[in-house]
Motif scaffolding. Structure first.
Motif, mmCIF file in Angstrom:
data_model
loop_
_atom_site.group_PDB
_atom_site.id
_atom_site.type_symbol
_atom_site.label_atom_id
_atom_site.label_comp_id
_atom_site.label_asym_id
_atom_site.label_seq_id
_atom_site.Cartn_x
_atom_site.Cartn_y
_atom_site.Cartn_z
ATOM 1 N N GLU A 74 0.826 -1.204 0.000
ATOM 2 C CA GLU A 74 0.000 0.000 0.000
ATOM 3 C C GLU A 74 0.860 1.253 0.000
ATOM 4 O OE1 GLU A 74 -3.301 0.243 -0.437
ATOM 5 O OE2 GLU A 74 -3.161 -1.918 -0.768
ATOM 6 N N LEU A 75 1.985 1.212 0.721
ATOM 7 C CA LEU A 75 2.904 2.344 0.715
ATOM 8 C C LEU A 75 3.521 2.531 -0.671
ATOM 9 C CD1 LEU A 75 4.680 1.739 4.139
ATOM 10 C CD2 LEU A 75 3.130 3.625 3.586
ATOM 11 N N GLU A 76 3.899 1.431 -1.328
ATOM 12 C CA GLU A 76 4.450 1.517 -2.682
ATOM 13 C C GLU A 76 3.422 2.090 -3.657
ATOM 14 O OE1 GLU A 76 7.651 -2.184 -2.746
ATOM 15 O OE2 GLU A 76 5.639 -2.466 -3.561
ATOM 16 N N ARG A 77 2.179 1.700 -3.482
ATOM 17 C CA ARG A 77 1.120 2.187 -4.365
ATOM 18 C C ARG A 77 1.102 3.723 -4.398
ATOM 19 N NH1 ARG A 77 -3.679 -0.472 -5.361
ATOM 20 N NH2 ARG A 77 -3.532 -1.701 -3.432
ATOM 21 N N GLU A 78 1.186 4.330 -3.217
ATOM 22 C CA GLU A 78 1.100 5.786 -3.130
ATOM 23 C C GLU A 78 2.447 6.466 -3.366
ATOM 24 O OE1 GLU A 78 -1.796 7.163 -3.037
ATOM 25 O OE2 GLU A 78 -2.710 5.169 -2.883
ATOM 26 N N ALA A 79 3.513 5.907 -2.800
ATOM 27 C CA ALA A 79 4.822 6.564 -2.852
ATOM 28 C C ALA A 79 5.530 6.374 -4.183
ATOM 29 C CB ALA A 79 5.710 6.026 -1.731
ATOM 30 N N VAL A 80 5.269 5.255 -4.854
ATOM 31 C CA VAL A 80 5.993 4.922 -6.081
ATOM 32 C C VAL A 80 5.095 5.047 -7.314
ATOM 33 C CG1 VAL A 80 7.234 3.107 -7.311
ATOM 34 C CG2 VAL A 80 7.608 3.418 -4.853
ATOM 35 N N PHE A 81 4.022 4.284 -7.351
ATOM 36 C CA PHE A 81 3.268 4.178 -8.600
ATOM 37 C C PHE A 81 2.339 5.363 -8.863
ATOM 38 C CE2 PHE A 81 4.870 -0.031 -7.955
ATOM 39 C CZ PHE A 81 5.249 -0.389 -9.234
ATOM 40 N N ARG A 82 1.882 6.031 -7.815
ATOM 41 C CA ARG A 82 1.038 7.195 -8.050
ATOM 42 C C ARG A 82 1.870 8.446 -8.345
ATOM 43 N NH1 ARG A 82 -4.234 7.103 -7.337
ATOM 44 N NH2 ARG A 82 -4.163 5.409 -5.822
ATOM 45 N N ARG A 83 3.203 8.337 -8.206
ATOM 46 C CA ARG A 83 4.049 9.512 -8.386
ATOM 47 C C ARG A 83 5.087 9.342 -9.494
ATOM 48 N NH1 ARG A 83 5.302 11.983 -2.422
ATOM 49 N NH2 ARG A 83 3.158 11.987 -1.641
ATOM 50 N N SER A 84 5.106 8.210 -10.158
ATOM 51 C CA SER A 84 6.124 7.944 -11.176
ATOM 52 C C SER A 84 5.498 7.944 -12.568
ATOM 53 C CB SER A 84 6.783 6.577 -10.929
ATOM 54 O OG SER A 84 7.436 6.550 -9.687
ATOM 55 N N TRP A 85 6.338 8.175 -13.584
ATOM 56 C CA TRP A 85 5.898 8.024 -14.963
ATOM 57 C C TRP A 85 5.824 6.534 -15.277
ATOM 58 C CZ3 TRP A 85 3.910 11.712 -17.948
ATOM 59 C CH2 TRP A 85 4.179 13.044 -17.640
ATOM 60 N N GLU B 254 -5.578 -0.760 -18.346
ATOM 61 C CA GLU B 254 -5.930 -1.015 -16.953
ATOM 62 C C GLU B 254 -4.669 -1.003 -16.094
ATOM 63 O OE1 GLU B 254 -9.288 -1.408 -16.128
ATOM 64 O OE2 GLU B 254 -9.462 -0.852 -18.244
ATOM 65 N N LEU B 255 -4.661 -0.174 -15.060
ATOM 66 C CA LEU B 255 -3.558 -0.123 -14.106
ATOM 67 C C LEU B 255 -4.110 -0.519 -12.743
ATOM 68 C CD1 LEU B 255 -1.833 3.172 -15.300
ATOM 69 C CD2 LEU B 255 -0.990 0.832 -15.586
ATOM 70 N N GLU B 256 -4.074 -1.825 -12.490
ATOM 71 C CA GLU B 256 -4.695 -2.363 -11.284
ATOM 72 C C GLU B 256 -4.108 -1.799 -10.008
ATOM 73 O OE1 GLU B 256 -4.955 -5.696 -14.437
ATOM 74 O OE2 GLU B 256 -3.559 -4.114 -13.834
ATOM 75 N N VAL B 257 -2.811 -1.506 -10.018
ATOM 76 C CA VAL B 257 -2.165 -1.024 -8.810
ATOM 77 C C VAL B 257 -2.781 0.290 -8.329
ATOM 78 C CG1 VAL B 257 -0.348 0.230 -10.043
ATOM 79 C CG2 VAL B 257 0.068 -0.554 -7.714
ATOM 80 N N LEU B 258 -3.344 1.064 -9.239
ATOM 81 C CA LEU B 258 -3.980 2.324 -8.874
ATOM 82 C C LEU B 258 -5.499 2.261 -9.023
ATOM 83 C CD1 LEU B 258 -1.435 4.803 -10.526
ATOM 84 C CD2 LEU B 258 -1.567 4.066 -8.138
ATOM 85 N N GLY B 259 -6.017 1.075 -9.302
ATOM 86 C CA GLY B 259 -7.454 0.923 -9.477
ATOM 87 C C GLY B 259 -7.979 1.762 -10.627
ATOM 88 N N PRO C 48 2.214 -4.111 -11.049
ATOM 89 C CA PRO C 48 1.729 -4.748 -9.818
ATOM 90 C C PRO C 48 0.210 -4.900 -9.847
ATOM 91 C CG PRO C 48 3.134 -2.847 -9.348
ATOM 92 C CD PRO C 48 2.796 -2.794 -10.802
ATOM 93 N N VAL C 49 -0.285 -5.949 -9.225
ATOM 94 C CA VAL C 49 -1.721 -6.150 -9.049
ATOM 95 C C VAL C 49 -2.037 -6.175 -7.555
ATOM 96 C CG1 VAL C 49 -3.686 -7.663 -9.506
ATOM 97 C CG2 VAL C 49 -1.915 -7.368 -11.248
ATOM 98 N N THR C 50 -1.362 -7.065 -6.825
ATOM 99 C CA THR C 50 -1.437 -7.108 -5.365
ATOM 100 C C THR C 50 -0.010 -7.282 -4.854
ATOM 101 O OG1 THR C 50 -1.640 -9.521 -5.132
ATOM 102 C CG2 THR C 50 -3.676 -8.287 -5.551
ATOM 103 N N ALA C 51 0.125 -7.468 -3.555
ATOM 104 C CA ALA C 51 1.458 -7.660 -2.978
ATOM 105 C C ALA C 51 2.140 -8.896 -3.535
ATOM 106 C CB ALA C 51 1.366 -7.750 -1.460
ATOM 107 N N THR C 52 1.358 -9.877 -3.978
ATOM 108 C CA THR C 52 1.949 -11.135 -4.457
ATOM 109 C C THR C 52 1.411 -11.552 -5.823
ATOM 110 O OG1 THR C 52 0.270 -12.385 -3.214
ATOM 111 C CG2 THR C 52 2.384 -11.983 -2.116
ATOM 112 N N GLN C 53 0.867 -10.611 -6.570
ATOM 113 C CA GLN C 53 0.374 -10.882 -7.922
ATOM 114 C C GLN C 53 0.827 -9.760 -8.847
ATOM 115 O OE1 GLN C 53 -1.537 -13.502 -9.071
ATOM 116 N NE2 GLN C 53 -1.663 -14.514 -7.092
ATOM 117 N N SER C 54 1.254 -10.105 -10.059
ATOM 118 C CA SER C 54 1.703 -9.106 -11.023
ATOM 119 C C SER C 54 1.243 -9.496 -12.425
ATOM 120 C CB SER C 54 3.231 -8.974 -11.007
ATOM 121 O OG SER C 54 3.711 -8.661 -9.715
#
Length: 395
Positions: free
Chosen positions: A36-47, A66-71, A306-312
């Protein structure tokens, strides 16, 4: 003690000492809270790389991503002015998704629920009984996401005020613009789902330490008397990105079918001027989860989503300049794509086995050595982003 053949100079550990040598915590490779931290700190802020301009050749062309990591479901459209824009695939009336097709061509986009209709620039054009809402159409446009292009590749960024893409890429932007992908007009694609964390999946493709164990047959063209394990020649770090120069075997001797495939592609590549430059074997690793191997004939691009912590979910593409000229060229391209899939299939089981082991909680730490320096660099960059994000939240 291993004795290396004469002429082979492995990358010295001192050259990557600045990355540190500490054991790496295992929990970030399976823990939902860290994800969840990666979702906000990395994927919501990166190109994030999501496609190529060749997919949208005409006004009205669109693709859905579809970008599942950000819904998020994105609608990328080429407007009447020729500009590419990315919108949330979400009607601004009550949130219904506008488009189910993966790609197509339309002048307008209408919500199936109440027929609110939008133009290719995202503007609301019409809505039944709109006067009764007491709204201004200008305030009901589709919600836009930042989009930019480098080397023909489309990137999006969900940050409110993202850094300029070329600034973010630094000197790598100009290097990528020289590769065939910048001129590509078509591509071959292979996507896959994997039961593994995105970093664990991505790390497999950042190191050659495993080649002789997992790819003893398919990796033969990477091995030579001078470099029997197919190790890279050098690393370079461009925080948060990294590159490596892949060893070019002077006598690769590929399997007969692959040798035949390349032979069928070389004549037109020479006509296109793709073989007039030195043989590129540079591996570009863009933060957070994109990598590309540029070669004169085509570009191999692989993105791990990423999809979940253990799915990609992974998407592998080979980009080509020009459509198939004839059946022989079609065979060559399909054979190279088939070979790429064969090699990748050898990786999947061992990556998932690693995930099962980490998810068991048996290990508190994992370990990286010199040949895994890019893996360590990625973790350092992710950790730094998460720590900075946590500090912001506290402030």
């Amino acid at each position: 003690m291993t004795t290396e053949p004469a002429g082979f100079v492995p990358i010295p550990s001192e050259s990557v000492a600045f990355l540190g040598t500490r054991p790496i915590p295992a929990k970030p490779y399976y823990d939902p809270a860290w994800f969840e931290l990666e979702r906000e700190a990395v994927f919501r802020r990166s190109w994030l790389q999501i496609g190529h301009v060749c997919e949208l050749p005409d006004v009205g062309s669109f693709v859905r991503r579809e970008l599942e990591v950000l819904g998020a479901s994105l609608l990328v459209v080429r407007g009447k002015d020729g500009t590419l824009r990315a919108f949330h695939n979400v009607c601004t009336h009550r949130g219904t998704q506008l488009v189910e097709e993966v790609q197509g061509k339309r002048a307008t986009f209408s919500c199936p629920y109440h027929m609110w209709t939008f133009g290719g620039d995202g503007a609301l054009l019409s809505a039944p009984d709109f006067d009764s809402f007491g709204l201004d159409k200008r305030d009901c446009a589709l919600k836009q996401v930042a989009l930019d292009v480098c080397a023909g590749m489309i990137f999006v960024n969900f940050a409110a005020q993202p850094q300029d893409l070329r600034e973010w890429l630094g000197e790598l932007a100009d290097q990528m613009e020289t590769l065939p992908v910048a001129r590509a007009t078509t591509f071959s694609e292979y996507s896959y789902d994997i039961a593994a964390n995105w970093k664990l999946t991505y790390d497999n493709f950042q190191e050659n330490y495993h080649l002789r164990f997992i790819h003893p047959r398919s990796g033969q063209s990477a091995f030579s008397a001078e470099n029997p394990f197919g190790y890279p020649k050098e690393y370079a770090f461009h925080d948060p990105h990294r590159t490596q120069t892949i060893w070019t075997n002077p006598d690769p001797r590929p399997a007969p079918m692959l040798a035949d495939a390349f032979a069928r592609l070389v004549p037109r590549a020479m006509e296109q001027g793709l073989l007039t430059t030195p043989h590129h074997r540079t591996y570009f690793a863009l933060f957070p989860s994109f990598f590309m191997l540029g070669t004169p004939l085509q570009n191999f691009v692989h993105v791990v989503y990423p999809v979940t912590a253990t799915q990609s979910r992974g998407v592998i593409r080979l980009y080509w300049v020009g459509d198939d000229a004839n059946a022989s060229e079609r065979f060559g391209r399909e054979a190279i794509m088939g070979t790429a899939r064969d090699v990748h299939c050898e990786d999947v089981a061992v990556i998932e086995a690693g995930q099962r082991g980490l998810s068991s909680g048996a290990l508190e730490h994992i370990h990286f050595q010199t040949q895994e320096a890019l893996c360590r660099h990625l973790f350092n960059m992710v950790e730094a982003a998460v720590v900075a994000y946590q500090a912001e939240q506290i402030a």
